[in-house]
Design a protein around this motif. Structure first.
Motif, short mmCIF file in Angstrom:
data_model
loop_
_atom_site.label_atom_id
_atom_site.label_comp_id
_atom_site.label_asym_id
_atom_site.label_seq_id
_atom_site.Cartn_x
_atom_site.Cartn_y
_atom_site.Cartn_z
N MET A 43 0.93 -0.89 -0.20
CA MET A 43 0.58 0.01 -0.39
C MET A 43 1.16 1.55 0.32
N THR A 44 0.49 1.79 -0.88
CA THR A 44 1.47 3.80 -1.06
C THR A 44 0.69 4.29 -0.86
N THR A 45 1.81 5.53 0.00
CA THR A 45 0.72 7.11 0.47
C THR A 45 0.91 7.20 -0.42
N ASP A 46 0.15 8.36 -1.02
CA ASP A 46 -0.09 9.52 -1.58
C ASP A 46 0.38 10.97 -0.83
N PRO A 47 1.84 11.17 -0.37
CA PRO A 47 2.36 12.66 0.32
C PRO A 47 1.07 13.85 0.33
N HIS A 48 0.84 14.05 -1.32
CA HIS A 48 0.17 15.54 -1.47
C HIS A 48 -1.37 15.32 -0.43
N ARG A 49 -2.07 14.15 -0.30
CA ARG A 49 -3.03 13.73 0.23
C ARG A 49 -2.97 13.26 1.82
N ASN A 50 -1.84 12.76 2.02
CA ASN A 50 -1.96 11.54 3.31
C ASN A 50 -2.75 10.92 3.43
N VAL A 51 -2.58 10.06 2.48
CA VAL A 51 -4.47 8.85 2.60
C VAL A 51 -3.52 8.15 1.42
N SER A 52 -4.10 6.79 1.64
CA SER A 52 -3.70 5.55 1.29
C SER A 52 -4.19 5.22 -0.23
N GLU A 53 -3.29 4.64 -1.31
CA GLU A 53 -4.83 4.40 -2.31
C GLU A 53 -5.22 3.57 -2.16
N ALA A 54 -5.22 2.54 -0.97
CA ALA A 54 -6.74 1.62 -1.08
C ALA A 54 -7.67 1.98 -0.46
N HIS A 55 -7.49 3.08 0.30
CA HIS A 55 -8.71 3.84 0.78
C HIS A 55 -9.27 5.32 0.56
N ALA A 56 -8.31 5.57 -0.52
CA ALA A 56 -8.83 6.88 -2.03
C ALA A 56 -10.05 7.09 -1.62
N SER A 57 -11.00 6.36 -2.06
CA SER A 57 -12.77 6.24 -2.24
C SER A 57 -13.26 6.51 -0.99
N THR A 58 -12.77 6.43 0.15
CA THR A 58 -13.68 7.20 0.99
C THR A 58 -13.62 8.82 1.80
N ILE A 59 -12.87 9.82 0.55
CA ILE A 59 -12.51 10.84 0.93
C ILE A 59 -13.98 11.67 0.08
N GLN A 60 -15.37 11.61 1.46
CA GLN A 60 -15.89 11.70 0.28
C GLN A 60 -15.96 13.76 0.01
N ASP A 61 -16.31 13.55 -1.58
CA ASP A 61 -16.07 14.69 -2.40
C ASP A 61 -16.47 14.79 -3.37
N ALA A 62 -16.71 15.87 -4.38
CA ALA A 62 -17.91 15.41 -5.06
C ALA A 62 -17.36 15.09 -6.26
N ASP A 63 -16.03 14.30 -6.76
CA ASP A 63 -15.54 13.88 -7.40
C ASP A 63 -15.64 12.36 -7.51
N TRP A 64 -15.67 11.65 -6.18
CA TRP A 64 -15.84 10.57 -5.76
C TRP A 64 -17.57 10.49 -6.02
N ALA A 65 -18.37 11.69 -5.95
CA ALA A 65 -19.69 11.20 -5.63
C ALA A 65 -19.38 11.04 -7.27
N THR A 66 -19.45 11.68 -8.21
CA THR A 66 -19.47 11.88 -9.25
C THR A 66 -19.24 10.53 -9.81
N VAL A 67 -18.14 9.98 -9.48
CA VAL A 67 -17.76 8.30 -10.00
C VAL A 67 -18.53 7.88 -9.70
N THR A 68 -18.61 7.96 -8.71
CA THR A 68 -19.72 6.50 -8.25
C THR A 68 -21.40 6.48 -8.80
N ALA A 69 -21.57 7.59 -8.83
CA ALA A 69 -23.04 7.84 -10.14
C ALA A 69 -23.08 6.89 -11.20
N TYR A 70 -21.65 7.76 -12.20
CA TYR A 70 -21.36 7.34 -13.50
C TYR A 70 -21.01 5.52 -13.52
#
Length: 84
Positions: free
Chosen positions: A1-28
């Motif tokens: 598992m790698t960590t994004d130093p810019h967001r400080n969130v692991s890639e495996a759990h990036a989808s847990t970030i609640q924002d408009a982009d993820w909401a749009t991707v999920t809806a798509y």
């Protein structure tokens, strides 16, 4: 598992970030899933994307994934021996 130093969130759990982009991707992807379900599985959709949503309906629909599983194996649509 790698960590994004810019967001400080692991890639495996990036989808847990609640924002408009993820909401749009999920809806798509939910729309794509709904279309396949309406056609009772007789309609195939091939999507090339980096999304990896944790929802069961999404994970159940994934046939090949370029990401390695927990054991380091990949189940990509193109066998690795074709590439070498």
């Amino acid at each position: 598992m790698t960590t994004d130093p810019h967001r400080n969130v692991s890639e495996a759990h990036a989808s847990t970030i609640q924002d408009a982009d993820w909401a749009t991707v999920t809806a798509y992807f939910q729309l794509l899933n709904d279309v396949v379900q309406l056609n009772e599985g007789a309609f195939q959709i091939i999507v090339c994307d980096h999304a990896n949503l944790p929802e069961g309906w999404f994970q159940d629909a994934v046939i090949g994934n370029w990401r390695p599983d927990a054991d380091g194996r990949r189940t990509a649509l193109i066998p690795l021996d074709w590439l070498g």
